[in-house]
Design an enzyme around this catalytic site. Sequence first.
Site, PDB file in Angstrom:
ATOM      1  N   ASP A  30      51.978  16.891  31.501  1.00  0.00           N
ATOM      2  CA  ASP A  30      53.690  16.395  32.633  1.00  0.00           C
ATOM      3  C   ASP A  30      53.289  14.823  32.335  1.00  0.00           C
ATOM      4  OD1 ASP A  30      54.189  16.265  35.079  1.00  0.00           O
ATOM      5  OD2 ASP A  30      52.694  16.160  36.350  1.00  0.00           O
ATOM      6  N   ASN A  78      61.354  26.116  35.753  1.00  0.00           N
ATOM      7  CA  ASN A  78      61.724  24.477  35.516  1.00  0.00           C
ATOM      8  C   ASN A  78      63.395  24.663  35.181  1.00  0.00           C
ATOM      9  OD1 ASN A  78      59.100  23.546  32.763  1.00  0.00           O
ATOM     10  ND2 ASN A  78      59.526  22.678  34.979  1.00  0.00           N
TER      11      ASN A  78
HETATM   12  C1  FPP Z   1      56.956  17.269  32.309  1.00  0.00           C
HETATM   13  O1  FPP Z   1      56.675  16.406  32.857  1.00  0.00           O
HETATM   14  C2  FPP Z   1      56.750  18.390  31.114  1.00  0.00           C
HETATM   15  C3  FPP Z   1      57.991  19.360  30.780  1.00  0.00           C
HETATM   16  C4  FPP Z   1      58.238  19.809  31.714  1.00  0.00           C
HETATM   17  C5  FPP Z   1      58.505  19.771  29.523  1.00  0.00           C
HETATM   18  C6  FPP Z   1      57.032  19.450  28.425  1.00  0.00           C
HETATM   19  C7  FPP Z   1      58.515  19.100  27.266  1.00  0.00           C
HETATM   20  C8  FPP Z   1      57.806  19.184  26.324  1.00  0.00           C
HETATM   21  C9  FPP Z   1      56.958  17.885  25.946  1.00  0.00           C
HETATM   22  C10 FPP Z   1      58.918  18.929  24.864  1.00  0.00           C
HETATM   23  C11 FPP Z   1      59.501  19.837  23.725  1.00  0.00           C
HETATM   24  C12 FPP Z   1      58.098  20.658  23.623  1.00  0.00           C
HETATM   25  C13 FPP Z   1      58.082  21.560  22.973  1.00  0.00           C
HETATM   26  C14 FPP Z   1      56.669  22.612  23.002  1.00  0.00           C
HETATM   27  C15 FPP Z   1      58.820  21.790  22.081  1.00  0.00           C
HETATM   28  P1  FPP Z   1      58.088  16.594  33.487  1.00  0.00           P
HETATM   29  O2  FPP Z   1      59.409  15.679  33.594  1.00  0.00           O
HETATM   30  O3  FPP Z   1      57.684  17.167  34.451  1.00  0.00           O
HETATM   31  O4  FPP Z   1      56.871  14.217  34.314  1.00  0.00           O
HETATM   32  P2  FPP Z   1      57.249  13.916  35.949  1.00  0.00           P
HETATM   33  O5  FPP Z   1      55.823  15.020  36.942  1.00  0.00           O
HETATM   34  O6  FPP Z   1      56.642  12.477  35.417  1.00  0.00           O
HETATM   35  O7  FPP Z   1      58.483  13.885  35.960  1.00  0.00           O
END
Ligand code: FPP
Length: 252
Positions: A30, A78
């Site tokens: 996250d 998502n």
């Molecule tokens: C949450 O942070 C993260 C995600 C929804 C995506 C995770 C993806 C990656 C790390 C890259 C791709 C991964 C692989 C395994 C190829 P957020 O965007 O919800 O953060 P925020 O809460 O600060 O908005």
Amino acid sequence: MPDGAASSTVIPAACAAGVRSGRHVAIIMDGNGRWAQRRGLPRLAGHRAGLEAVRRIVELCPEFGIDTLTLFAFSTENWRRPPEEVRGLMALFRRYLRKEAAELADKGVRVRFIGDRTQLDIDIQQLMAGLEARTADCRRYDLVLAVNYGGRAEIAAAARRLAREVAEGLRSPDTIDEAAISGGMQIADLPDPDLVIRTSGEQRISNFLLWQCAYAEFVFAEECWPDFDRDALERAMRAFGARERRFGAVVG
Ligand code: FPP
């Protein structure tokens, strides 16, 4: 006692001070968006930096005695994000599958996916199947990527399958016990997580491995995911190593 309940493996290198190994570590990655916003960058830049953190942590698994690493890459919720962010995440995912396949196979990492892949673009589904096939015989450690994954959906699917078996006369309702439901999870041979780490200071489970986390320990790391590095992993593992896991029993 569940598998691994009393295990206490010493971590080879990172372990001078008695950090205990977690056999299965699951991570809710996250904070990519906030990491980017704090730097005045678009959210996608945070996901790109998050991908670098994925590479880093995958690399560190053997050193920390982690033999199964599950990463929550994309949840069933998502899809509600702006379309360009979803497209960007899918592009990153596609790139990871293309670029890392050879290296993951060389390193002996068996890669598997959980989640409903049928809603992903067909080329991504093909890359996923290709990577699973290419690494199927790898035994060094397991990497499980949760993509379009939801814990409730996984439990509902297991329930549907069992109900169908009952309806078809293949089993009696009395045989539906915890083992039967565990057996209906997408990767039935996957051990339950010993440790779940969530980054960015948020403290929620967000529909992740709901059935499997019954006895997991939780560590909430303050770093946003792109900043999660060796030191952060070592802190999390150390915190885990200090926990007394009782699995509902009395110890000592
Ligand atoms: C949450 O942070 C993260 C995600 C929804 C995506 C995770 C993806 C990656 C790390 C890259 C791709 C991964 C692989 C395994 C190829 P957020 O965007 O919800 O953060 P925020 O809460 O600060 O908005």
